[in-house]
Motif scaffolding. Structure first.
Motif, PDB file in Angstrom:
ATOM      1  N   LYS A  99      50.057  -3.827  23.933  1.00 49.66           N
ATOM      2  CA  LYS A  99      49.378  -3.531  24.840  1.00 49.66           C
ATOM      3  C   LYS A  99      50.356  -4.233  26.145  1.00 49.66           C
ATOM      4  O   LYS A  99      51.208  -5.043  26.152  1.00 49.66           O
ATOM      5  CB  LYS A  99      47.766  -4.247  25.312  1.00 49.66           C
ATOM      6  CG  LYS A  99      47.400  -3.480  24.380  1.00 49.66           C
ATOM      7  CD  LYS A  99      45.957  -4.532  24.850  1.00 49.66           C
ATOM      8  CE  LYS A  99      44.945  -3.666  23.540  1.00 49.66           C
ATOM      9  NZ  LYS A  99      43.021  -4.559  23.868  1.00 49.66           N
ATOM     10  N   ILE A 108      46.671  -1.882  29.525  1.00 48.24           N
ATOM     11  CA  ILE A 108      46.978  -0.238  28.339  1.00 48.24           C
ATOM     12  C   ILE A 108      47.794  -0.270  27.181  1.00 48.24           C
ATOM     13  O   ILE A 108      48.530  -1.392  26.915  1.00 48.24           O
ATOM     14  CB  ILE A 108      47.883   0.316  29.406  1.00 48.24           C
ATOM     15  CG1 ILE A 108      47.450   0.362  30.707  1.00 48.24           C
ATOM     16  CG2 ILE A 108      47.943   1.717  29.265  1.00 48.24           C
ATOM     17  CD1 ILE A 108      48.334   1.328  31.557  1.00 48.24           C
ATOM     18  N   VAL A 110      50.226   1.195  24.361  1.00 46.27           N
ATOM     19  CA  VAL A 110      50.768   1.713  24.447  1.00 46.27           C
ATOM     20  C   VAL A 110      52.349   1.160  22.622  1.00 46.27           C
ATOM     21  O   VAL A 110      52.438   2.575  22.924  1.00 46.27           O
ATOM     22  CB  VAL A 110      51.916   0.771  25.102  1.00 46.27           C
ATOM     23  CG1 VAL A 110      51.349   1.562  26.689  1.00 46.27           C
ATOM     24  CG2 VAL A 110      52.322   0.002  25.345  1.00 46.27           C
ATOM     25  N   HIS A 113      53.443   5.038  21.415  1.00 45.47           N
ATOM     26  CA  HIS A 113      53.265   6.021  22.067  1.00 45.47           C
ATOM     27  C   HIS A 113      55.061   6.665  22.169  1.00 45.47           C
ATOM     28  O   HIS A 113      55.678   5.697  22.976  1.00 45.47           O
ATOM     29  CB  HIS A 113      52.713   5.684  23.518  1.00 45.47           C
ATOM     30  CG  HIS A 113      51.471   5.853  23.070  1.00 45.47           C
ATOM     31  ND1 HIS A 113      50.141   7.424  22.776  1.00 45.47           N
ATOM     32  CD2 HIS A 113      50.339   5.131  22.975  1.00 45.47           C
ATOM     33  CE1 HIS A 113      48.938   6.681  22.621  1.00 45.47           C
ATOM     34  NE2 HIS A 113      48.924   5.509  22.642  1.00 45.47           N
ATOM     35  N   GLU A 117      54.548   9.925  26.792  1.00 44.53           N
ATOM     36  CA  GLU A 117      52.867   9.607  26.641  1.00 44.53           C
ATOM     37  C   GLU A 117      52.356   8.248  27.849  1.00 44.53           C
ATOM     38  O   GLU A 117      51.063   8.531  28.306  1.00 44.53           O
ATOM     39  CB  GLU A 117      52.611   9.920  25.360  1.00 44.53           C
ATOM     40  CG  GLU A 117      52.735  11.465  24.255  1.00 44.53           C
ATOM     41  CD  GLU A 117      52.596  10.930  22.793  1.00 44.53           C
ATOM     42  OE1 GLU A 117      52.580  11.424  22.430  1.00 44.53           O
ATOM     43  OE2 GLU A 117      52.588   9.089  22.653  1.00 44.53           O
ATOM     44  N   ILE A 118      53.343   7.621  27.560  1.00 50.07           N
ATOM     45  CA  ILE A 118      53.326   6.293  28.831  1.00 50.07           C
ATOM     46  C   ILE A 118      52.104   6.759  30.159  1.00 50.07           C
ATOM     47  O   ILE A 118      52.031   6.288  30.571  1.00 50.07           O
ATOM     48  CB  ILE A 118      53.940   5.097  28.334  1.00 50.07           C
ATOM     49  CG1 ILE A 118      53.978   4.804  26.851  1.00 50.07           C
ATOM     50  CG2 ILE A 118      53.591   3.871  29.277  1.00 50.07           C
ATOM     51  CD1 ILE A 118      54.982   4.198  26.923  1.00 50.07           C
ATOM     52  N   GLN A 120      52.018   9.867  31.188  1.00 52.39           N
ATOM     53  CA  GLN A 120      50.337  10.265  31.391  1.00 52.39           C
ATOM     54  C   GLN A 120      49.612   9.666  31.629  1.00 52.39           C
ATOM     55  O   GLN A 120      48.878   9.911  32.097  1.00 52.39           O
ATOM     56  CB  GLN A 120      50.520  11.057  30.377  1.00 52.39           C
ATOM     57  CG  GLN A 120      51.379  11.762  30.145  1.00 52.39           C
ATOM     58  CD  GLN A 120      51.780  13.737  28.902  1.00 52.39           C
ATOM     59  OE1 GLN A 120      50.741  12.962  28.155  1.00 52.39           O
ATOM     60  NE2 GLN A 120      52.067  14.442  28.931  1.00 52.39           N
ATOM     61  N   LEU A 121      49.312   8.341  30.493  1.00 50.04           N
ATOM     62  CA  LEU A 121      48.453   7.378  30.258  1.00 50.04           C
ATOM     63  C   LEU A 121      47.799   6.644  31.860  1.00 50.04           C
ATOM     64  O   LEU A 121      46.819   6.160  32.222  1.00 50.04           O
ATOM     65  CB  LEU A 121      48.123   6.413  29.697  1.00 50.04           C
ATOM     66  CG  LEU A 121      48.402   6.751  27.614  1.00 50.04           C
ATOM     67  CD1 LEU A 121      49.004   5.927  26.973  1.00 50.04           C
ATOM     68  CD2 LEU A 121      46.923   7.446  27.546  1.00 50.04           C
ATOM     69  N   GLN A 124      46.612   8.892  34.723  1.00 52.99           N
ATOM     70  CA  GLN A 124      45.134   8.792  34.577  1.00 52.99           C
ATOM     71  C   GLN A 124      44.979   8.464  34.550  1.00 52.99           C
ATOM     72  O   GLN A 124      43.699   8.272  35.666  1.00 52.99           O
ATOM     73  CB  GLN A 124      45.120   9.109  32.636  1.00 52.99           C
ATOM     74  CG  GLN A 124      43.904   9.781  32.129  1.00 52.99           C
ATOM     75  CD  GLN A 124      42.880   9.698  31.095  1.00 52.99           C
ATOM     76  OE1 GLN A 124      44.133  10.142  30.027  1.00 52.99           O
ATOM     77  NE2 GLN A 124      41.718  10.691  30.673  1.00 52.99           N
ATOM     78  N   ARG A 125      45.304   6.784  34.520  1.00 54.54           N
ATOM     79  CA  ARG A 125      44.299   5.586  34.685  1.00 54.54           C
ATOM     80  C   ARG A 125      44.557   5.610  36.563  1.00 54.54           C
ATOM     81  O   ARG A 125      43.399   5.018  37.214  1.00 54.54           O
ATOM     82  CB  ARG A 125      45.124   4.065  33.957  1.00 54.54           C
ATOM     83  CG  ARG A 125      44.249   3.458  34.595  1.00 54.54           C
ATOM     84  CD  ARG A 125      42.841   2.808  33.915  1.00 54.54           C
ATOM     85  NE  ARG A 125      43.486   2.856  32.227  1.00 54.54           N
ATOM     86  CZ  ARG A 125      43.255   1.918  31.851  1.00 54.54           C
ATOM     87  NH1 ARG A 125      43.615   0.282  32.347  1.00 54.54           N
ATOM     88  NH2 ARG A 125      43.657   1.355  30.561  1.00 54.54           N
TER      89      ARG A 125
END
Length: 264
Positions: A99, A108, A110, A113, A117-118, A120-121, A124-125
């Protein structure tokens, strides 16, 4: 004199056997195709997936940038620090649980990933907890350089950092001062970190098919080890000329010893 002649023959044979073959010093030889053929090399590069202890450089931009300052590192500190030192204190390190911890967003996960992709994470958060879509969020995630370590028969041993998205084994070795003729280019070790531990991979830099290898491109925290050839441990030269020179010196000493012995 017969003894001197016999010793000369033996030493000359040793000189020829102990020199390093020319083909063992060459990179990217065409070992599988005809010499006049053209071979298409297909790259095996795959998106890198984040591992434990990786350091990520994360930047967040929104329409009103003042509202995003808390998420971005200040970038202050010792101006005399190296780029690697600044990235260590300025970046986000992946902990033992896979994390990273970002202000206001918390932890988060990770591990495993890719950078996209990170991104996008995090986006989104941010949309869920901090901003609306109208904020036009733009997130970039990059590794803070490719850090790797070289040791063994290389020009420069120790940790290196390449500030680029990807680098192949030849770029990494060139950055470390290349492999001398006494290094084994046929069996270079790539020691790579995985979630379940380290693994050793072997690659042959004298064969151009190395470019098809999944280990052709280095990854962060790779260790590159180059073994010395047996000829180095024998204490001989790297070429026949050097060996013959050494033999001539030894022969001179042997002849002198025989002459002195015969006079006694």
């Amino acid at each position: 004199m017969k003894n001197a002649f016999l010793i000369t023959i033996i030493l000359m044979q040793v000189a020829l056997v102990s020199c390093i073959p020319y083909k063992d010093t060459l990179y990217l030889q065409n070992k599988s195709q005809a010499s006049d053929s053209t071979q298409m090399i297909v790259e095996q590069q795959k998106p890198y997936r984040v591992q434990i202890n990786d350091i990520l450089n994360i930047r967040i931009k929104v329409t009103d940038q003042e509202n995003a300052e808390i998420f971005n590192p200040i970038g202050e500190g010792n101006l005399n620090a190296t780029a690697g030192e600044r990235s260590y204190f300025d970046g986000f390190t992946v902990d033992l649980h896979g994390k990273i911890r970002i202000p206001e967003l918390g932890e988060i996960f990770v591990l495993g990933h890719t950078s996209s992709e990170i991104e996008q994470l995090i986006t989104q958060r941010l949309l869920e907890e901090q901003f609306k879509e109208t904020a036009n969020i733009f997130v970039t995630v990059k590794l803070t350089g490719l850090k790797y370590t070289t040791y063994g028969e290389v020009g420069s041993k120790g940790s290196k950092i390449l500030f680029q998205e990807r680098a192949n084994i030849f770029e990494a070795i060139a950055n470390a001062g290349d492999i001398p003729d006494t290094g084994d280019k046929k069996d270079v070790w790539i020691i790579r970190q995985y979630p379940n531990g380290q693994q050793i991979h072997h690659i042959d830099l004298t064969d151009r098919r190395v470019m098809e290898s999944p280990y052709y491109y280095i990854q962060p925290n790779d260790m590159i080890y180059v073994k010395p050839l047996k000829q180095k441990s024998w204490g001989t030269g790297t070429s026949a000329l050097q060996n013959i020179s050494a033999v001539a010196t030894i022969l001179s000493l042997v002849t002198t010893s025989i002459l002195l012995f015969n006079r006694l």
